[in-house]
Scaffold this motif. Structure first.
Motif, PDB file in Angstrom:
ATOM      1  N   LYS A   1       5.134   3.186   1.054  1.00 27.19           N
ATOM      2  CA  LYS A   1       4.010   3.649   0.239  1.00 27.19           C
ATOM      3  C   LYS A   1       3.415   4.927   0.818  1.00 27.19           C
ATOM      4  CE  LYS A   1       0.610   0.794  -1.736  1.00 27.19           C
ATOM      5  NZ  LYS A   1      -0.025  -0.545  -1.822  1.00 27.19           N
ATOM      6  N   GLU A   2       3.242   4.954   2.136  1.00 28.81           N
ATOM      7  CA  GLU A   2       2.702   6.154   2.785  1.00 28.81           C
ATOM      8  C   GLU A   2       3.622   7.335   2.581  1.00 28.81           C
ATOM      9  OE1 GLU A   2       1.842   5.233   6.909  1.00 28.81           O
ATOM     10  OE2 GLU A   2       0.529   3.605   6.238  1.00 28.81           O
TER      11      GLU A   2
ATOM     12  N   ARG B   1       5.708   7.799   0.095  1.00 25.29           N
ATOM     13  CA  ARG B   1       5.600   8.253  -1.297  1.00 25.29           C
ATOM     14  C   ARG B   1       4.349   9.080  -1.502  1.00 25.29           C
ATOM     15  NH1 ARG B   1       8.016   3.297  -2.731  1.00 25.29           N
ATOM     16  NH2 ARG B   1       6.009   2.261  -2.952  1.00 25.29           N
ATOM     17  N   SER B   2       3.244   8.656  -0.877  1.00 25.59           N
ATOM     18  CA  SER B   2       2.002   9.376  -1.086  1.00 25.59           C
ATOM     19  C   SER B   2       2.037  10.736  -0.386  1.00 25.59           C
ATOM     20  CB  SER B   2       0.815   8.494  -0.684  1.00 25.59           C
ATOM     21  OG  SER B   2       0.056   9.080   0.309  1.00 25.59           O
TER      22      SER B   2
ATOM     23  N   GLU C   1       4.056  12.974  -2.615  1.00 28.83           N
ATOM     24  CA  GLU C   1       3.234  13.343  -3.776  1.00 28.83           C
ATOM     25  C   GLU C   1       2.287  14.488  -3.407  1.00 28.83           C
ATOM     26  OE1 GLU C   1       1.934  13.413  -7.553  1.00 28.83           O
ATOM     27  OE2 GLU C   1       3.654  12.266  -6.823  1.00 28.83           O
ATOM     28  N   SER C   2       1.622  14.401  -2.247  1.00 29.64           N
ATOM     29  CA  SER C   2       0.714  15.458  -1.788  1.00 29.64           C
ATOM     30  C   SER C   2       1.459  16.770  -1.611  1.00 29.64           C
ATOM     31  CB  SER C   2       0.067  15.088  -0.453  1.00 29.64           C
ATOM     32  OG  SER C   2      -0.591  13.867  -0.556  1.00 29.64           O
TER      33      SER C   2
END
Length: 183
Positions: free
Chosen positions: A145-146, A148-149, A152-153
């Motif tokens: 999850k980290e 992916r985030s 995304e950033s």
């Protein structure tokens, strides 16, 4: 269930139990796993619910934010993969563990491909193995999850730079230009 207390630096944080959903027809497996989790609640407080079919699981997942799914291998793997993929696309990726009797390699490959996975053979189903698998699955899921985030950033940042009306030039330490934005 009784919430275990986690005491950290004088502040008390209630550690809410992990919400786990078991998907499978076998009532006795539900009782077995629930008992294992209750015995190990000191290490890992968890609450277990039971869905007897994938349809039932689907409804339950929409009503309650489960943090982990345990799949009985018999639930029909293609269906299980579809259920997970569907939730993944709605932006809710739920980590899962497959309880397998004897999964064939192709099926396991499909499951691995569909995201977070872990396999536990039912013959090895004891407290230590289950708790360890749950912990590693949750850890892996939060790392993904980290990641992916962060990706995304990075995408947002690079698209902002691309679209900026200002000149943006990136050079290496020797002053060699590596990137210039369209502006």
């Amino acid at each position: 269930g009784s919430g275990a207390m986690l005491v950290a630096t004088g502040t008390q944080t209630a550690l809410s139990p992990l919400q786990v959903l078991l998907v499978g027809q076998k009532e006795e497996d539900f009782f077995l796993i629930r008992e294992i989790l209750e015995r190990n609640s000191g290490m890992l407080p968890a609450e277990l619910d039971h869905a007897r079919s994938l349809d039932e699981a689907h409804c339950m997942l929409q009503q309650k934010p489960y943090e982990l799914i345990l799949f009985e291998h018999e639930t029909g793997n293609a269906e299980a993969v579809r259920l997970l993929t569907e939730f993944h696309h709605t932006g809710r990726s739920v980590p899962f563990i497959l309880l397998t009797e004897n999964a064939d390699e192709r099926t396991i490959a499909e499951l691995i491909h569909s995201g977070n996975w872990n396999c536990v053979a039912k013959s090895q189903l004891d407290g230590a193995t289950l708790v360890r698998s749950i912990r590693s699955t949750m850890a892996m899921h939060s790392m993904q999850k980290e990641q992916r985030s962060a990706e995304e950033s990075l995408r947002k940042l690079s698209s902002a730079v691309e679209q900026s009306p200002d000149t943006v030039v990136i050079t290496d330490r020797q002053g060699v230009i590596e990137y210039v934005n369209p502006a």
